[in-house]
Design an enzyme around this catalytic site. Structure first.
Site: not given
Length: 234
Positions: A120, A142, A211
């Protein structure tokens, strides 16, 4: 827990840590390369009031250092490291399959100015000194599309206040997303955490590389959006 698991989380974590089975080559990257590239001293037992991991301890000098939050498959991180060899790039990603993909790209590109935290980003922000990072990136995070999950997004005070702490005054914070509601929340939440909006729109930065997540968004008809903030003076 497998031999390639990152350290257990110290706090709530809602994303995936594993995907499909790793290829043998990817297992080799993790076992052979990750240890040398990982910032030393970040553990589940850390006490942020006592432990500091400085950019100088990671890269060995006082070069500018950039932070990528959730590097996905690593395309952007490796691209930036190759384009700016005098900068140190720290990447944080808890999804171990993404870490393995990044390590393969690092080998192929031969870049050495990188550091990889397989966990994280909050772990990294806990231990970095205040005003130690020159630029930060959040690319295609996300989206957590359900309204009840919006508090899990990175663009909330839980993440933004620690990010503001470690960024130098004047540092850039770049956000790219194809989710309109994520951009809405970004524009609402980031400025109160200590940032000024510099630019937003559909044109990427001149040193941007598309990407795999952006290519998927384009194939599915979603429109990328790019936002730049500047860290306010303390």
């Amino acid at each position: 827990m497998s031999e390639f698991d990152p350290a257990p989380p110290r706090r709530n974590f809602y994303g995936r840590r594993h995907g499909k089975t790793l290829r043998q080559s990817q297992k080799g990257y993790l076992s052979e390369d990750l240890g040398d590239l990982a910032p030393q001293g970040i553990t589940i037992e850390q006490n942020p009031e006592r432990l500091t991991v400085t950019p100088e301890s990671i890269f060995g000098d006082a070069r500018p250092v950039w932070l990528e939050v959730g590097f996905g498959g690593g395309e952007h991180m490796v691209h930036m490291a190759a384009r700016y060899p005098d900068v140190g790039v720290i990447g944080c990603e808890p999804f171990i399959n993404g870490v393995a993909m990044l390590l393969g790209k690092i080998r192929a590109a031969g870049v050495e100015n990188v550091s990889v935290h397989a966990g994280d980003a909050r772990d990294m922000m806990d231990v970095l000194p205040a005003a130690s990072i020159d630029k930060a990136f959040l690319n295609y995070p996300d989206p957590w599309p359900k309204a009840r999950h919006h508090r899990r997004r990175f663009v909330t005070p839980e993440h933004l206040i620690p990010l503001a702490r470690v960024l130098k005054p004047g540092a850039e914070f770049r956000v790219a997303s194809d989710i309109p509601d994520y951009i809405r929340q970004t524009l609402e939440e980031v400025p109160p955490a200590g940032f000024t909006l510099i630019r937003e729109g559909g044109e990427p930065w001149e040193d941007w590389i598309s990407t795999r997540y952006e290519q998927k968004a384009l194939r599915e008809g979603r429109v990328p959006h790019y936002v730049t903030f500047r860290r306010n003076d303390a």
